[in-house]
Design an enzyme around this catalytic site. Structure first.
Site, PDB file in Angstrom:
ATOM      1  N   GLU A 126       0.824  -1.204   0.000  1.00  0.00           N
ATOM      2  CA  GLU A 126       0.000   0.000   0.000  1.00  0.00           C
ATOM      3  C   GLU A 126       0.859   1.255   0.000  1.00  0.00           C
ATOM      4  OE1 GLU A 126      -3.894  -1.221   2.430  1.00  0.00           O
ATOM      5  OE2 GLU A 126      -1.943  -2.022   2.983  1.00  0.00           O
ATOM      6  N   CYS A 162      -2.361   5.667   9.712  1.00  0.00           N
ATOM      7  CA  CYS A 162      -1.241   4.951  10.336  1.00  0.00           C
ATOM      8  C   CYS A 162      -1.699   3.652  10.974  1.00  0.00           C
ATOM      9  CB  CYS A 162      -0.616   5.789  11.440  1.00  0.00           C
ATOM     10  SG  CYS A 162      -0.105   7.394  10.892  1.00  0.00           S
ATOM     11  N   CYS A 210       4.290  -5.500  15.802  1.00  0.00           N
ATOM     12  CA  CYS A 210       3.741  -4.556  16.793  1.00  0.00           C
ATOM     13  C   CYS A 210       2.273  -4.906  17.044  1.00  0.00           C
ATOM     14  CB  CYS A 210       3.857  -3.116  16.285  1.00  0.00           C
ATOM     15  SG  CYS A 210       5.562  -2.604  16.021  1.00  0.00           S
ATOM     16  N   LEU A 234       8.341   5.599  19.291  1.00  0.00           N
ATOM     17  CA  LEU A 234       8.693   5.247  20.669  1.00  0.00           C
ATOM     18  C   LEU A 234       7.518   4.540  21.360  1.00  0.00           C
ATOM     19  CD1 LEU A 234      11.004   5.578  22.739  1.00  0.00           C
ATOM     20  CD2 LEU A 234       9.810   7.613  23.563  1.00  0.00           C
ATOM     21  N   GLY A 290       6.136  -2.016   6.632  1.00  0.00           N
ATOM     22  CA  GLY A 290       7.520  -2.462   6.759  1.00  0.00           C
ATOM     23  C   GLY A 290       8.371  -1.623   7.675  1.00  0.00           C
ATOM     24  N   GLU A 291       9.535  -2.170   8.013  1.00  0.00           N
ATOM     25  CA  GLU A 291      10.508  -1.457   8.844  1.00  0.00           C
ATOM     26  C   GLU A 291      11.669  -1.028   7.923  1.00  0.00           C
ATOM     27  OE1 GLU A 291      11.095   0.095  11.595  1.00  0.00           O
ATOM     28  OE2 GLU A 291      13.158   0.298  10.915  1.00  0.00           O
ATOM     29  N   CYS A 309       5.560  -6.923   7.387  1.00  0.00           N
ATOM     30  CA  CYS A 309       6.546  -6.429   8.349  1.00  0.00           C
ATOM     31  C   CYS A 309       6.822  -7.511   9.384  1.00  0.00           C
ATOM     32  CB  CYS A 309       6.012  -5.183   9.047  1.00  0.00           C
ATOM     33  SG  CYS A 309       7.231  -4.405  10.156  1.00  0.00           S
ATOM     34  N   CYS A 333      -0.560  -2.697  15.360  1.00  0.00           N
ATOM     35  CA  CYS A 333      -0.460  -2.352  13.938  1.00  0.00           C
ATOM     36  C   CYS A 333      -0.992  -3.481  13.060  1.00  0.00           C
ATOM     37  CB  CYS A 333       0.997  -2.067  13.588  1.00  0.00           C
ATOM     38  SG  CYS A 333       1.264  -1.714  11.839  1.00  0.00           S
TER      39      CYS A 333
HETATM   40  N1  SAH Z   1       8.086   0.500  10.882  1.00  0.00           N
HETATM   41  C1  SAH Z   1       8.163   1.935  10.896  1.00  0.00           C
HETATM   42  C2  SAH Z   1       7.272   2.624   9.868  1.00  0.00           C
HETATM   43  C3  SAH Z   1       5.836   2.176   9.693  1.00  0.00           C
HETATM   44  S1  SAH Z   1       4.589   2.611  10.834  1.00  0.00           S
HETATM   45  C4  SAH Z   1       7.889   2.448  12.281  1.00  0.00           C
HETATM   46  O1  SAH Z   1       7.557   1.653  13.151  1.00  0.00           O
HETATM   47  O2  SAH Z   1       8.041   3.645  12.520  1.00  0.00           O
HETATM   48  C5  SAH Z   1       4.256   4.311  10.746  1.00  0.00           C
HETATM   49  C6  SAH Z   1       3.743   4.864  12.077  1.00  0.00           C
HETATM   50  O3  SAH Z   1       2.363   4.486  12.358  1.00  0.00           O
HETATM   51  C7  SAH Z   1       4.554   4.364  13.263  1.00  0.00           C
HETATM   52  O4  SAH Z   1       4.808   5.401  14.163  1.00  0.00           O
HETATM   53  C8  SAH Z   1       3.599   3.344  13.856  1.00  0.00           C
HETATM   54  O5  SAH Z   1       3.943   3.029  15.147  1.00  0.00           O
HETATM   55  C9  SAH Z   1       2.273   4.038  13.704  1.00  0.00           C
HETATM   56  N2  SAH Z   1       1.123   3.156  13.899  1.00  0.00           N
HETATM   57  C10 SAH Z   1       1.069   1.826  13.716  1.00  0.00           C
HETATM   58  N3  SAH Z   1      -0.159   1.359  14.044  1.00  0.00           N
HETATM   59  C11 SAH Z   1      -0.884   2.429  14.412  1.00  0.00           C
HETATM   60  C12 SAH Z   1      -2.243   2.588  14.825  1.00  0.00           C
HETATM   61  N4  SAH Z   1      -3.072   1.565  14.899  1.00  0.00           N
HETATM   62  N5  SAH Z   1      -2.669   3.848  15.129  1.00  0.00           N
HETATM   63  C13 SAH Z   1      -1.824   4.899  15.013  1.00  0.00           C
HETATM   64  N6  SAH Z   1      -0.548   4.804  14.625  1.00  0.00           N
HETATM   65  C14 SAH Z   1      -0.087   3.581  14.334  1.00  0.00           C
END
Ligand code: SAH
Length: 348
Positions: free
Chosen positions: A90, A339, A122, A221, A165-166, A118, A125
């Site tokens: 996406e 996000c 998390c 963080l 992805g990371e 990924c 996510c």
């Molecule tokens: N892997 C990278 C980039 C992808 S995520 C990272 O972790 O930064 C992009 C952002 O969206 C990150 O800050 C992630 O923690 C946040 N994110 C993931 N799931 C989310 C959710 N359900 N609600 C709000 N932000 C979320």
């Protein structure tokens, strides 16, 4: 197989001479690839049809195709981009418009994916729940940005590596892609307008600190308490917060740049006053800006967003501690383009 877009001008000269073509064909190809960002030989109208067919057979390009787009009421568009092996990721386009009816696009930000799926898992996510498929190539990253540019028909002003992805688990391809976005005349996106968001991969942060460009860094963080963070981001258990803090201080010193700390507020999980205190302690000594992110609900997780009163309280408390703070205006919520909601990994 060599994708000709990865070759330098002189390497392209060798290729065209090997095909029995004059040298200037190399310049033509180079311009199609890097000035016009064309990834389909058929569009290269100053090459003969026979040569275009020969190139397509002998040097196929890694194609990318937008197979579906969804529009959000706020102007955001989410795309499913499909690569030549069928993998789908996406990509999101977020315009800022001006004019009475929002008809003129002032800025266009593209959020692109660096991996299909990924491996970080998390818990909050959707992509993390779906698992890992593979790393994306440099061209697959650049192509996502080009495709959104072409769809909106306007210059891309900002890009963020915040899709699936990371990014730092695909470091070399990522850096080559960022350099192409920055230097290809057809894209020409300022280094300071290019942001990489990492979950906190420490060796990636230390390498990134040494890159000569002014690319920007954001770190997810989400908690400054080790136990809470381990639960939210199990893939970072081996990247302790103390080490992360030291790495960010080193990043400040070596790059001379500020880092953004992304902190998503989840009701009753990471949003108490003691969580806030820990965050303020974590920020001590780091040249940072805190971006508070309202949690977007996903089906795979039981979490709820913090109340707007809590978000406001955090914003005020951080500001009072002289920590620059902003609240992310998450876009594309109604199309699952916000996000953490990028989740559809379809093998077609
Ligand atoms: N892997 C990278 C980039 C992808 S995520 C990272 O972790 O930064 C992009 C952002 O969206 C990150 O800050 C992630 O923690 C946040 N994110 C993931 N799931 C989310 C959710 N359900 N609600 C709000 N932000 C979320």
């Amino acid at each position: 197989m060599t994708d000709l877009r990865n070759l330098s001008k002189s390497e392209l000269v060798d290729v065209v001479e090997g095909l029995g073509e004059p040298k200037f064909r190399a310049k033509q190809l180079y311009e199609w690839f890097h000035k016009h960002n064309v990834s389909n030989y058929d569009q290269m109208t100053n090459l003969s049809k026979a040569l275009r067919e020969r190139l397509a057979n002998e040097f196929p390009l890694e194609g990318a195709e937008q197979i579906k787009a969804e529009d959000s009421s706020d102007g955001t568009k989410k795309y499913l981009t499909q690569f030549s092996d069928g993998t789908v990721v996406e990509t999101v386009g977020m315009p800022i418009t001006q004019g009475e009816n929002g008809e003129k696009i002032k800025r266009l930000t593209v959020c692109f994916s660096t991996q299909a799926g990924c491996p970080m898992a998390c818990s909050f996510c959707a992509t993390g729940h779906a698992g890992f498929n593979r790393n994306l190539t440099t061209n697959e990253m650049v192509d996502q940005v080009v495709a959104v540019r072409d769809d909106f028909g306007t210059h891309v002003s900002n890009v963020v590596a915040m899709g699936q992805g990371e990014p730092f688990l695909n470091y070399d391809n990522l850096m080559t892609a960022l350099r192409r976005m920055n230097t290809d005349p057809g894209l020409n996106i300022g280094a300071r307008k290019i942001t990489v968001s990492t979950v906190g991969i420490i060796d990636g942060i230390l390498k990134f600190a040494k890159e000569p460009e002014q690319f920007r860094l954001a770190v997810s963080l989400h908690s400054a308490k080790q136990k809470v963070r381990d639960k939210l981001i199990p893939g970072c258990k081996n990247q302790p917060l103390n080490d992360l803090q030291q790495a960010l201080i080193q990043y400040n010193q070596e790059s001379g740049r500020r880092v953004t700390l992304e902190y998503m507020l989840i009701d009753g999980v990471n949003d108490s006053d003691s969580d806030l205190e820990q965050l303020i302690l974590f920020c001590d000594g780091i040249n940072c800006h805190v971006n508070l992110i309202p949690y977007n609900e996903i089906m795979a997780a039981p979490y709820k967003p913090s109340s707007s009163a809590t978000i406001k309280h955090w914003q005020q408390a951080l500001a009072e501690s002289l920590i620059p703070v902003s609240v992310r205006n998450s876009r594309g919520f109604d199309i699952n383009g916000a996000c953490g909601q990028l989740k559809e990994i379809m093998k077609l």
